[in-house]
Write a protein that holds these residues in place. Sequence first.
Motif, short mmCIF file in Angstrom:
data_model
loop_
_atom_site.label_atom_id
_atom_site.label_comp_id
_atom_site.label_asym_id
_atom_site.label_seq_id
_atom_site.Cartn_x
_atom_site.Cartn_y
_atom_site.Cartn_z
N ALA A 64 -4.56 22.46 -22.48
CA ALA A 64 -3.31 22.41 -23.24
C ALA A 64 -2.22 21.69 -22.45
O ALA A 64 -1.50 20.84 -22.99
N LYS A 65 -2.10 22.01 -21.17
CA LYS A 65 -1.07 21.39 -20.33
C LYS A 65 -1.38 19.91 -20.09
O LYS A 65 -0.47 19.07 -20.12
N MET A 66 -2.65 19.61 -19.84
CA MET A 66 -3.03 18.22 -19.58
C MET A 66 -2.82 17.34 -20.80
O MET A 66 -2.26 16.24 -20.71
N LEU A 67 -3.23 17.83 -21.97
CA LEU A 67 -3.14 17.03 -23.19
C LEU A 67 -1.72 16.96 -23.73
O LEU A 67 -1.39 16.06 -24.51
N GLU A 68 -0.88 17.89 -23.30
CA GLU A 68 0.53 17.87 -23.71
C GLU A 68 1.27 16.74 -23.02
O GLU A 68 2.27 16.22 -23.54
N ARG A 69 0.79 16.37 -21.83
CA ARG A 69 1.40 15.26 -21.10
C ARG A 69 0.88 13.93 -21.62
O ARG A 69 -0.33 13.76 -21.78
N LYS A 70 1.76 13.00 -21.86
CA LYS A 70 1.34 11.67 -22.25
C LYS A 70 0.98 10.88 -21.00
O LYS A 70 1.77 10.82 -20.06
N SER A 71 -0.21 10.31 -20.98
CA SER A 71 -0.63 9.55 -19.81
C SER A 71 -1.34 8.28 -20.22
O SER A 71 -2.03 8.24 -21.25
N ARG A 72 -1.14 7.23 -19.45
CA ARG A 72 -1.81 5.94 -19.65
C ARG A 72 -1.64 5.43 -21.07
O ARG A 72 -2.56 4.88 -21.67
N MET A 73 -0.46 5.60 -21.61
CA MET A 73 -0.20 5.20 -22.99
C MET A 73 -0.12 3.68 -23.15
O MET A 73 -0.02 3.18 -24.27
N TYR A 74 -0.17 2.97 -22.06
CA TYR A 74 -0.17 1.50 -22.09
C TYR A 74 -1.55 0.93 -22.40
O TYR A 74 -1.70 -0.28 -22.59
N MET A 75 -2.56 1.78 -22.47
CA MET A 75 -3.95 1.33 -22.46
C MET A 75 -4.30 0.39 -23.62
O MET A 75 -4.97 -0.63 -23.43
N LYS A 76 -3.83 0.70 -24.82
CA LYS A 76 -4.17 -0.13 -25.98
C LYS A 76 -3.69 -1.56 -25.77
O LYS A 76 -4.43 -2.53 -26.00
N ASP A 77 -2.44 -1.71 -25.32
CA ASP A 77 -1.90 -3.05 -25.10
C ASP A 77 -2.66 -3.77 -23.98
O ASP A 77 -2.91 -4.98 -24.08
N PHE A 78 -3.02 -3.03 -22.93
CA PHE A 78 -3.74 -3.66 -21.82
C PHE A 78 -5.11 -4.17 -22.27
O PHE A 78 -5.49 -5.30 -21.96
N ILE A 79 -5.83 -3.34 -23.02
CA ILE A 79 -7.17 -3.72 -23.48
C ILE A 79 -7.09 -4.93 -24.41
O ILE A 79 -7.87 -5.88 -24.30
N GLU A 80 -6.14 -4.89 -25.33
CA GLU A 80 -5.98 -6.02 -26.25
C GLU A 80 -5.56 -7.29 -25.51
O GLU A 80 -5.93 -8.40 -25.90
N GLY A 81 -4.80 -7.11 -24.42
CA GLY A 81 -4.42 -8.25 -23.60
C GLY A 81 -5.60 -8.88 -22.89
O GLY A 81 -5.53 -10.06 -22.49
N LYS A 82 -6.65 -8.11 -22.76
CA LYS A 82 -7.91 -8.62 -22.18
C LYS A 82 -8.80 -9.27 -23.25
O LYS A 82 -9.95 -9.60 -22.98
N LYS A 83 -8.26 -9.37 -24.46
CA LYS A 83 -8.98 -9.94 -25.61
C LYS A 83 -10.16 -9.07 -26.06
O LYS A 83 -11.18 -9.57 -26.50
N LEU A 84 -9.98 -7.76 -25.93
CA LEU A 84 -11.00 -6.80 -26.34
C LEU A 84 -10.38 -5.78 -27.30
O LEU A 84 -9.17 -5.57 -27.30
N ASN A 85 -11.23 -5.15 -28.12
CA ASN A 85 -10.80 -4.07 -29.01
C ASN A 85 -9.67 -4.49 -29.93
O ASN A 85 -8.77 -3.71 -30.22
N ARG A 86 -9.72 -5.73 -30.40
CA ARG A 86 -8.63 -6.26 -31.24
C ARG A 86 -8.82 -5.98 -32.72
O ARG A 86 -7.88 -6.05 -33.49
#
Length: 249
Positions: free
Chosen positions: A226-248
Motif C-alpha cells: 500500500a505504501k509503495m504503490l501510493e508513491r508515484k515513481s518513475r512516472m517518466y517511463m512512458k515518455d522515455f520508452i517512446e523516445g527510444k522509438k518503442l511502445n508507440r
Amino acid sequence: MKKTIELLKNHRSVRKFKDVPLTKNQIKTIVEAAQMASTSSFIQAYTIIGITDKEKKKELAALAGGQEYVAESGHLFLFCADLYRHAHIGQWKDADVQPSIESTEKFMVAVIDASLAAQNAAIAAESMGLGICYIGGIRNNLAEVNQVIDAPEYVVPLFGLTVGVPDQETAIKPRMPFEMVYHENSYESDPDLLKDKVREYDRGISAYYHERTEGVRSDQWSDQMAKMLERKSRMYMKDFIEGKKLNRH
C-alpha cells in the motif's frame, strides 16, 4: 532433477559480496546459459552488457539509488530490451519493419525475452555457487544509465543483475501462498477469499521480519504494498520508452 528444484526453491538475494571478480569463463558460461532461454519467434530481442569498468560500476550504483553492493559485486550485468539490430535488418532487407518494431507487442516481446534470459543467467550463476541480486533501481535514472552504456535507439536498459561470491548468509523470504498464485481454469477474484489469504501471508511475513531483525521490524506485506504503490515513481517511463522509438502503438 531434485538438485535443480532445491536450487530454485532456495533462492535468496545476496547484497554483500567478497572482493572476487568473476572469471572470463564464468561470465561466458552465464551468458551462454542466458542465451538458451526461450525467445518469442526466435527474435532474441535483448542484449546483455557486462560492466567491468570500476568507475562505471560506481556511477551505476549511485544511479540505482546508492546501492554500494552494485559496485562491489563480482560482476554487473545489465539486461536491455533490444530491437536495434532488427531495425537495421529491415533496412538491409528493404523491409518495412518500423511499425512492427515500434508496437507495444514487440516491446513486450523484448522485455519478456530479456527477463527469461536473465532468469537463466541467475540460475546458472547460483548453480556455480555464486550469489545474485536483481537491480531494478537502474530505472530510477534511465537517461543517465543510457549515457553510461551508450545505448542507441530501440535499446532500453531494463534491470541489472549483480553476481559474485557471497559474503553473507541470508534467510529465504517467504513467497505468497500457493493458492494466491495458482488458479485453475479461471481467475479466482472473490475479494473476501483474497483478503483472508493476504492476512495469512501478512502473518508469515511479519514473523519473518521479526526474526530476521530481532524484533526491530514486523512489517506486513500488504502495508508495504500500500505504501509503495501510493508513491508515484518513475512516472517518466512512458515518455522515455517512446523516445527510444518503442511502445508507440
